[in-house]
Design a protein around this motif. Sequence first.
Motif, PDB file in Angstrom:
ATOM      1  N   ILE A  57       0.817  -1.216   0.000  1.00  0.00           N
ATOM      2  CA  ILE A  57       0.000   0.000   0.000  1.00  0.00           C
ATOM      3  C   ILE A  57       0.845   1.258   0.000  1.00  0.00           C
ATOM      4  N   SER A  58       2.119   1.135   0.369  1.00  0.00           N
ATOM      5  CA  SER A  58       2.988   2.313   0.367  1.00  0.00           C
ATOM      6  C   SER A  58       3.752   2.472  -0.929  1.00  0.00           C
ATOM      7  N   TYR A  59       3.534   1.536  -1.877  1.00  0.00           N
ATOM      8  CA  TYR A  59       4.229   1.594  -3.160  1.00  0.00           C
ATOM      9  C   TYR A  59       3.783   2.832  -3.932  1.00  0.00           C
ATOM     10  N   PRO A  60       4.707   3.570  -4.577  1.00  0.00           N
ATOM     11  CA  PRO A  60       4.344   4.807  -5.263  1.00  0.00           C
ATOM     12  C   PRO A  60       3.246   4.620  -6.304  1.00  0.00           C
ATOM     13  N   VAL A  61       2.346   5.599  -6.416  1.00  0.00           N
ATOM     14  CA  VAL A  61       1.270   5.551  -7.404  1.00  0.00           C
ATOM     15  C   VAL A  61       1.826   5.736  -8.808  1.00  0.00           C
ATOM     16  N   SER A  62       2.825   6.602  -8.940  1.00  0.00           N
ATOM     17  CA  SER A  62       3.411   6.853 -10.250  1.00  0.00           C
ATOM     18  C   SER A  62       4.075   5.603 -10.795  1.00  0.00           C
ATOM     19  N   ALA A  63       4.003   5.429 -12.128  1.00  0.00           N
ATOM     20  CA  ALA A  63       4.674   4.299 -12.769  1.00  0.00           C
ATOM     21  C   ALA A  63       6.167   4.551 -12.911  1.00  0.00           C
ATOM     22  N   ASP A  64       6.619   5.777 -12.706  1.00  0.00           N
ATOM     23  CA  ASP A  64       8.021   6.146 -12.860  1.00  0.00           C
ATOM     24  C   ASP A  64       8.703   6.241 -11.493  1.00  0.00           C
ATOM     25  N   PRO A  65      10.060   6.204 -11.472  1.00  0.00           N
ATOM     26  CA  PRO A  65      10.784   6.374 -10.215  1.00  0.00           C
ATOM     27  C   PRO A  65      10.485   7.730  -9.571  1.00  0.00           C
ATOM     28  N   GLU A  66      10.562   7.799  -8.244  1.00  0.00           N
ATOM     29  CA  GLU A  66      10.320   9.038  -7.531  1.00  0.00           C
ATOM     30  C   GLU A  66      11.467  10.025  -7.741  1.00  0.00           C
ATOM     31  N   PRO A  67      11.176  11.332  -7.854  1.00  0.00           N
ATOM     32  CA  PRO A  67      12.242  12.326  -7.999  1.00  0.00           C
ATOM     33  C   PRO A  67      13.041  12.491  -6.708  1.00  0.00           C
ATOM     34  N   LEU A  68      14.313  12.827  -6.846  1.00  0.00           N
ATOM     35  CA  LEU A  68      15.182  13.029  -5.691  1.00  0.00           C
ATOM     36  C   LEU A  68      15.563  14.491  -5.497  1.00  0.00           C
ATOM     37  N   GLN A  69      14.968  15.390  -6.306  1.00  0.00           N
ATOM     38  CA  GLN A  69      15.176  16.820  -6.152  1.00  0.00           C
ATOM     39  C   GLN A  69      13.918  17.539  -6.616  1.00  0.00           C
ATOM     40  N   ASP A  70      13.863  18.857  -6.399  1.00  0.00           N
ATOM     41  CA  ASP A  70      12.664  19.612  -6.764  1.00  0.00           C
ATOM     42  C   ASP A  70      12.328  19.442  -8.236  1.00  0.00           C
TER      43      ASP A  70
END
Length: 220
Positions: free
Chosen positions: A19-32
């Motif tokens: 349930i904590s898996y990101p909704v986006s299909a892409d990797p999460e950003p690491l900067q703004d």
Amino acid sequence: MAAAVKLSAVMIMLVLTIISYPVSADPEPLQDVCVADLTSAVKVNGFVCKSSFSASDFFFNGLAKPGLTNNTLGSLVTQSNVNQIPGLNTLGVSLARIDYAPGGLNPPHTHPRATEIIFVLYGELDVGFITTANVLVSKSIKQGEVFLFPKALVHFQKNNGKEPAAVIAAFNSQLAGTQAIAATLFTSTPPVPDNVLSKAFQISTEEVEKIKSNLAPKKS
């Protein structure tokens, strides 16, 4: 008893992970922001970041006007992904506009990297997707309504009305990718062997060649 408690703990951890898996299909950003450097020769999963950026990297006006639908299929997809908006890089979202002439078709295709949801701007469409159990899920939709196509499943939209239609499509990927089923199989480079297509579709090699000829890009 101890084994049951341990199993319960493992199950709880597994559920929390899912349930904590990101909704986006892409990797999460690491900067703004990581505005895509579309000219870089460096290959990464996405695009490398530009050293500087401006507001124009986050802007695109290409969806404001209807696209030209005077083609064989009677439809046109106008993309608004990271290639048009470099600021989308690493943010996991994108849009598209799809215009349909009366009778126009956005043919069966898939988006291997994203789920798609469409909002009808105007007109009426018959839409559908096919599950991996080979079940067709279809519906007629009209202005103001929304329909969802699950990630990677084959789907289509057809304007069976007498007026033009248009939708805005949203994706949970900066670059959803598109594989049109017919074009993928019959116009690939190098080509899929005729005997493979003939056996798969239970048609003659002559019919395969005819389909390839019909789908081949027209020379100007």
